[in-house]
Write a protein that holds these residues in place. Structure first.
Motif, short mmCIF file in Angstrom:
data_model
loop_
_atom_site.label_atom_id
_atom_site.label_comp_id
_atom_site.label_asym_id
_atom_site.label_seq_id
_atom_site.Cartn_x
_atom_site.Cartn_y
_atom_site.Cartn_z
N UNK A 69 0.83 -1.21 0.00
CA UNK A 69 0.00 0.00 0.00
C UNK A 69 0.86 1.26 0.00
N UNK A 70 1.93 1.26 0.78
CA UNK A 70 2.82 2.43 0.84
C UNK A 70 3.48 2.66 -0.51
N UNK A 71 3.87 1.59 -1.18
CA UNK A 71 4.51 1.71 -2.48
C UNK A 71 3.51 2.19 -3.53
N UNK A 72 2.33 1.57 -3.59
CA UNK A 72 1.32 1.92 -4.59
C UNK A 72 0.86 3.37 -4.40
N UNK A 73 0.80 3.86 -3.16
CA UNK A 73 0.36 5.24 -2.89
C UNK A 73 1.31 6.28 -3.48
N UNK A 74 2.52 5.89 -3.84
CA UNK A 74 3.47 6.84 -4.42
C UNK A 74 3.21 7.08 -5.91
N UNK A 143 10.11 5.24 -5.14
CA UNK A 143 9.30 5.36 -3.93
C UNK A 143 10.16 5.44 -2.68
N UNK A 144 11.41 4.98 -2.75
CA UNK A 144 12.30 5.07 -1.58
C UNK A 144 12.51 6.51 -1.13
N UNK A 145 12.30 7.47 -2.03
CA UNK A 145 12.52 8.88 -1.72
C UNK A 145 11.23 9.61 -1.40
N UNK A 146 10.11 8.94 -1.53
CA UNK A 146 8.82 9.57 -1.33
C UNK A 146 8.53 9.69 0.17
N UNK A 147 8.25 10.92 0.67
CA UNK A 147 8.00 11.10 2.10
C UNK A 147 6.84 10.23 2.62
N UNK A 148 5.78 10.07 1.82
CA UNK A 148 4.65 9.24 2.25
C UNK A 148 5.04 7.78 2.41
N UNK A 149 5.82 7.26 1.46
CA UNK A 149 6.30 5.88 1.57
C UNK A 149 7.20 5.73 2.79
N UNK A 150 8.12 6.65 2.94
CA UNK A 150 9.08 6.57 4.05
C UNK A 150 8.34 6.55 5.40
#
Length: 192
Positions: A69-74, A143-150
């Motif tokens: 979910x965290x990955x897809x949200x990016x 996505x590793x750099x996306x604040x929401x994913x992090x």
């Protein structure tokens, strides 16, 4: 095996040359105890001043949904429509996702040394996993750099995601990719 044949033990060099990145995994779960055993081998990576600048977050079983979910949200709404469901399903099929983190040091020399150490740890993990019949692919996606994913993945401020390791028993092993011989890349300076 005939009496003249001697079974040769696999060497470290053999494991290095045999290891492949694996992207398709069997659905068999990977025991947390095995992953911990592999991490306890991996932490023997060389690291300057024994700083041990790493930390890990493991997503497995139902926890994979948090990761997916965290990955897809990016993804943008358009990309979610285009890729979201297949990507989500893929990440739910991977038995384990291991996020490998590095404590960031504001001093460039130490940052470089720590990054090299964490990369060495990841290679140690991949080799130890391969020796145990597990496949790994080391990913460094946007996505590793996306604040929401992090945030959703539990990455703390001041930590860099060095890689996400997808881990499981291989369904398909990729073919050997040729390597350039070191002789073609080596410059030798042996006189004034």
């Amino acid at each position: 095996m005939s009496s003249l044949e001697v079974k040769r033990e696999r060497t470290v060099a053999d494991v290095i040359k045999e290891r492949r990145s694996v992207r398709l995994f069997k659905s068999d779960p990977v025991a947390t105890s095995l992953l911990l055993e592999l991490l306890n081998v991996a932490v023997w990576a060389p690291n300057h001043e024994n700083r041990q600048p790493w930390r890990f977050i493991l997503f497995k079983d139902e926890g994979r949904e948090v990761f997916a979910n965290a990955m897809v949200a990016t993804y943008s709404a358009e990309d979610r429509e285009k890729y979201g469901i297949p990507k989500f399903n893929y990440f739910m099929k991977v038995p384990a996702h291991l996020v490998v983190l590095m404590k960031e040091d504001p001093r460039q020399k130490q940052w470089d040394e720590d990054y090299a150490a964490v990369c060495s740890l990841i290679q140690n993990f991949q080799l130890a996993a391969w020796e145990q019949g597990l496949g790994v692919v080391w990913k460094t996606n946007n996505y590793n750099y996306n604040p929401g994913f992090r945030e959703a993945a539990g990455v703390r401020p001041g930590e860099k995601i060095v890689g996400v390791l997808h881990v499981g028993y291989p369904e398909v092993v990729s073919r050997v990719q040729p390597r350039t011989d070191a002789e073609q890349l080596l410059t030798i300076i042996d006189s004034l």
